[in-house]
Design an enzyme around this catalytic site. Sequence first.
Site, PDB file in Angstrom:
ATOM      1  N   LYS A   1       0.858  -1.202   0.000  1.00 44.73           N
ATOM      2  CA  LYS A   1       0.000   0.000   0.000  1.00 44.73           C
ATOM      3  C   LYS A   1       0.891   1.248   0.000  1.00 44.73           C
ATOM      4  O   LYS A   1       1.950   1.233  -0.593  1.00 44.73           O
ATOM      5  CB  LYS A   1      -0.966  -0.021   1.177  1.00 44.73           C
ATOM      6  CG  LYS A   1      -1.655  -1.374   1.374  1.00 44.73           C
ATOM      7  CD  LYS A   1      -2.761  -1.314   2.376  1.00 44.73           C
ATOM      8  CE  LYS A   1      -3.269  -2.712   2.650  1.00 44.73           C
ATOM      9  NZ  LYS A   1      -4.580  -2.743   3.218  1.00 44.73           N
TER      10      LYS A   1
ATOM     11  N   HIS B   1      -8.412  -3.468  -6.043  1.00 43.32           N
ATOM     12  CA  HIS B   1      -8.337  -3.554  -4.579  1.00 43.32           C
ATOM     13  C   HIS B   1      -9.476  -2.728  -3.986  1.00 43.32           C
ATOM     14  O   HIS B   1      -9.839  -1.684  -4.519  1.00 43.32           O
ATOM     15  CB  HIS B   1      -6.973  -3.037  -4.098  1.00 43.32           C
ATOM     16  CG  HIS B   1      -6.725  -3.351  -2.659  1.00 43.32           C
ATOM     17  ND1 HIS B   1      -7.289  -2.615  -1.642  1.00 43.32           N
ATOM     18  CD2 HIS B   1      -6.012  -4.339  -2.062  1.00 43.32           C
ATOM     19  CE1 HIS B   1      -6.917  -3.145  -0.485  1.00 43.32           C
ATOM     20  NE2 HIS B   1      -6.144  -4.188  -0.711  1.00 43.32           N
TER      21      HIS B   1
ATOM     22  N   GLY C   1      -7.122  -5.264   7.059  1.00 51.03           N
ATOM     23  CA  GLY C   1      -6.538  -4.315   8.002  1.00 51.03           C
ATOM     24  C   GLY C   1      -7.252  -4.248   9.343  1.00 51.03           C
ATOM     25  O   GLY C   1      -7.013  -3.324  10.125  1.00 51.03           O
TER      26      GLY C   1
ATOM     27  N   SER D   1      -6.091  -9.709   6.684  1.00 50.70           N
ATOM     28  CA  SER D   1      -5.443  -9.941   7.989  1.00 50.70           C
ATOM     29  C   SER D   1      -4.713 -11.284   8.077  1.00 50.70           C
ATOM     30  O   SER D   1      -4.695 -11.929   9.132  1.00 50.70           O
ATOM     31  CB  SER D   1      -6.462  -9.795   9.124  1.00 50.70           C
ATOM     32  OG  SER D   1      -6.955  -8.463   9.161  1.00 50.70           O
TER      33      SER D   1
HETATM   34  C1  PEP Z   1      -4.707  -6.031   1.564  1.00 50.44           C
HETATM   35  O1  PEP Z   1      -4.451  -4.851   1.605  1.00 50.44           O
HETATM   36  O2  PEP Z   1      -4.858  -6.565   0.464  1.00 50.44           O
HETATM   37  C2  PEP Z   1      -4.835  -6.777   2.813  1.00 50.44           C
HETATM   38  C3  PEP Z   1      -5.318  -7.978   2.766  1.00 50.44           C
HETATM   39  O3  PEP Z   1      -4.443  -6.129   3.964  1.00 50.44           O
HETATM   40  P1  PEP Z   1      -4.258  -6.798   5.422  1.00 50.44           P
HETATM   41  O4  PEP Z   1      -3.444  -8.052   5.239  1.00 50.44           O
HETATM   42  O5  PEP Z   1      -3.521  -5.760   6.226  1.00 50.44           O
HETATM   43  O6  PEP Z   1      -5.613  -7.095   5.948  1.00 50.44           O
END
Ligand code: PEP
Length: 260
Positions: free
Chosen positions: A12, A100, A178, A218
């Site tokens: 990101k 995304h 997230g 996550s």
């Molecule tokens: C993502 O941004 O694609 C994502 C899955 O983030 P996280 O692993 O932090 O949930």
Amino acid sequence: MPRKPIIAGNWKLNKTVKEAVEFTEGLKKVICNINRAILPEVVIAPVFTSLYSVNEIIKGSNCIKLSAQNCYWESSGAFTGEVAVDMLKEVGCSYIIIGHSERRQYFCESDEMINKKAKAILASGVTPIICCGETLEQREAGQTDSHIKSQIEAALKDISEEDISKSVIAYEPIWAIGTGKTCDSVEANRVIKMIRETVKTIAGDNAANAIRILYGGSVKPSTIEEQMSQSDIDGALVGGASLTVESFAGIIDGCMKVKA
Ligand code: PEP
């Protein structure tokens, strides 16, 4: 033929060029002497400004692949602020993440735009990682499957069976991104099987068996083994836990424990 797993890190809007270079050198030391037959495909997606420098470190090593986090579908012209697929290919990208949920939510990306990006990416011989996923409201209203099905049908519209089989899909429930809340692995596997069925209807058995479908939301070193033990989960798209070498390497290791 078994599908080669993918562990992809989506950084990101994180890491300066210096930090990206340090991370990449660190990751290379940890994973590049692992036997390629057991190592999953490892992909990192830095911000645009770090792509060139990161590629200088990984090119020729064949153990870490490079992805962009977005692209535009036109190849040149008056599109201020955009980056074309061939420009990303030129700096070493073999993958591009599209659709995304953060791009859909904050930058108003529509299914139609995602389809245009997927076509442009595939026309350049690059692999799209097409994200889909439901909100908590949609899940609670029982709309998960119909929403995801329509996202996939729109993203893959008018794309050939051959190109679909080379593509990657990431199922990322928005409420799990997230938040620290992972989707139950059995449920994630059920949705991913449903996505594979959708691909089968659009592009046939071969494409459905070949396409790799990742789970994202996550993912951590402590969750990956259970996720990778599911029949249809072919890897992970990782946000927060891809930002340190230790946790990203932990996820790669967990994947190898199950899939190697
Ligand atoms: C993502 O941004 O694609 C994502 C899955 O983030 P996280 O692993 O932090 O949930």
